[in-house]
Design a protein around this motif. Sequence first.
Motif, mmCIF file in Angstrom:
data_model
loop_
_atom_site.group_PDB
_atom_site.id
_atom_site.type_symbol
_atom_site.label_atom_id
_atom_site.label_comp_id
_atom_site.label_asym_id
_atom_site.label_seq_id
_atom_site.Cartn_x
_atom_site.Cartn_y
_atom_site.Cartn_z
ATOM 1 N N PHE A 1 0.594 -1.533 0.566
ATOM 2 C CA PHE A 1 0.191 0.019 0.001
ATOM 3 C C PHE A 1 1.119 1.278 0.104
ATOM 4 O O PHE A 1 0.164 2.307 0.013
ATOM 5 C CB PHE A 1 -0.827 -0.057 1.368
ATOM 6 N N LEU A 2 2.291 1.099 0.087
ATOM 7 C CA LEU A 2 2.598 2.304 -0.126
ATOM 8 C C LEU A 2 3.985 2.628 -0.972
ATOM 9 O O LEU A 2 4.572 2.357 -1.291
ATOM 10 C CB LEU A 2 3.631 2.726 1.632
ATOM 11 N N PHE B 1 3.070 8.027 -1.173
ATOM 12 C CA PHE B 1 1.699 8.160 -1.397
ATOM 13 C C PHE B 1 0.915 7.226 -0.497
ATOM 14 O O PHE B 1 1.641 5.013 -0.136
ATOM 15 C CB PHE B 1 1.620 8.107 -2.002
ATOM 16 N N VAL B 2 -0.536 6.864 -0.246
ATOM 17 C CA VAL B 2 -0.993 5.783 0.761
ATOM 18 C C VAL B 2 -1.996 5.213 -0.760
ATOM 19 O O VAL B 2 -2.621 6.180 -1.096
ATOM 20 C CB VAL B 2 -1.397 6.175 1.758
ATOM 21 N N TYR C 1 0.848 10.754 1.901
ATOM 22 C CA TYR C 1 1.232 10.415 3.516
ATOM 23 C C TYR C 1 0.601 11.636 4.879
ATOM 24 O O TYR C 1 0.744 11.944 5.355
ATOM 25 C CB TYR C 1 2.338 9.705 3.672
ATOM 26 N N TRP C 2 1.774 12.787 3.891
ATOM 27 C CA TRP C 2 2.496 13.951 4.014
ATOM 28 C C TRP C 2 1.114 15.247 5.120
ATOM 29 O O TRP C 2 1.274 15.835 5.658
ATOM 30 C CB TRP C 2 3.256 14.307 3.962
ATOM 31 N N THR C 3 0.562 15.191 3.817
ATOM 32 C CA THR C 3 -0.684 16.127 3.577
ATOM 33 C C THR C 3 -2.363 15.370 3.845
ATOM 34 O O THR C 3 -3.089 16.749 3.945
ATOM 35 C CB THR C 3 -0.469 16.980 2.249
ATOM 36 N N GLY C 4 -2.499 14.635 3.479
ATOM 37 C CA GLY C 4 -3.545 13.829 3.431
ATOM 38 C C GLY C 4 -4.439 14.216 2.419
ATOM 39 O O GLY C 4 -5.697 13.830 1.790
ATOM 40 N N GLU D 1 -3.594 3.386 -11.748
ATOM 41 C CA GLU D 1 -5.464 3.852 -11.443
ATOM 42 C C GLU D 1 -5.725 3.661 -10.722
ATOM 43 O O GLU D 1 -4.495 2.897 -9.646
ATOM 44 C CB GLU D 1 -5.412 3.150 -12.327
ATOM 45 N N GLY D 2 -6.575 4.390 -10.113
ATOM 46 C CA GLY D 2 -6.922 4.680 -8.574
ATOM 47 C C GLY D 2 -7.171 5.564 -7.878
ATOM 48 O O GLY D 2 -5.408 6.824 -7.911
ATOM 49 N N LYS D 3 -6.991 5.302 -6.479
ATOM 50 C CA LYS D 3 -7.295 6.168 -5.255
ATOM 51 C C LYS D 3 -5.957 6.238 -5.055
ATOM 52 O O LYS D 3 -5.631 5.536 -3.965
ATOM 53 C CB LYS D 3 -8.252 6.638 -4.567
ATOM 54 N N TRP D 4 -5.229 8.084 -4.642
ATOM 55 C CA TRP D 4 -4.391 7.667 -4.018
ATOM 56 C C TRP D 4 -3.822 9.397 -2.592
ATOM 57 O O TRP D 4 -5.111 9.881 -3.041
ATOM 58 C CB TRP D 4 -2.139 7.830 -4.622
ATOM 59 N N ILE D 5 -3.676 8.867 -1.286
ATOM 60 C CA ILE D 5 -3.586 9.556 -0.918
ATOM 61 C C ILE D 5 -2.067 10.233 -0.108
ATOM 62 O O ILE D 5 -1.449 9.318 -0.031
ATOM 63 C CB ILE D 5 -4.496 8.934 0.911
#
Length: 343
Positions: A160-161, A205-206, A180-183, A174-178
Amino acid sequence: QTLMHKQMQQGFEQFTQRRAMVHFCGSYAGAQQFGASTMGDNGGDTKALTWMLGHGMNGHINTSCDMWPGHAAGIHFGFLMPWSQHNNWASCQQPWFLSKEGLTTYQKYAKLRYALLPYIYSAAHTGCQTGMPIMRAMPLVYPNDAVCENLTTQYMLGDFLLTAVFTDNVYLPEGKWIDYWTGKFHYGPAKIKTEYPQDCGGPLFVKGGAILPMWPPVISIGEVQPQTILLDIYPHGESRFVLYEDDGVTLEYMKNRIAATEIICRENQSEIRVEIYPRKGIYTNMPKTRSYELTLHTPKPASIFVNQVERPIDYVQDKETILLYVDESSTDNPITILVSKQE
């Protein structure tokens, strides 16, 4: 270059009845079953990363290189790899010799590394069973994405990272990414230029759907494992993670004295459902009881139920997270958390 590593690993374990940690700079195919590989004295830069990704594509699940702590980017890379090696025998770049800013960054990443040990250790167990490396080259994870074919400054650490090193430019499949540092949320496929806090050394990124098991704050690995596991969950579709644990010292894991905990998260338009199944298996000094502290990254919900009992909402508005504490059930049934979304 294979028999030497075999002799070191098996000789140590036969003599001590404790697992060996052997690492080597030079080897042939097949040596990875006897230890961990390192890229040698090459500065811990992008060249080392390219070699590490190549090793992973050839069956070496546990690779590393010398950390370059004189720069925030080197600290970022050094702590976000399968095993971290602070080996500055010629450079005198021990943490206490760094600048005030460098020491702050070093401490931040060291704490993150220790927190992520259950996640990384589970990836090691998966690699032992399947051959999938802990550090995964992008084309290994996304073989049908042509953009990933030549990416040599980023990789997946576990499931996941997504970590990028020595660059601010990141390609998100492709997909959703977050972030990690800023949300902040991003959606791929996309090429983006990132910004990150001053005390960080690179992008992290997560992947949407991530389930990250973590330890509470610790400064070392002791004989007693934490009784509480933190679950950092980023709901998106359906995702699954298996937390693998063993005693960390003996050879009992080779006799399958391992505990496995399956965690499933399902999200749809109306609700989020998390299921934490009872631990299967046993090992020496396994915590007798288990508590979980869940962080669900989602806006304030309409309601929360744990095993059909409604819970009050402990909500942190600025981070858009739900904080929830649950104890392992004494039955064979999973802990079931149902979060209803606001309409």
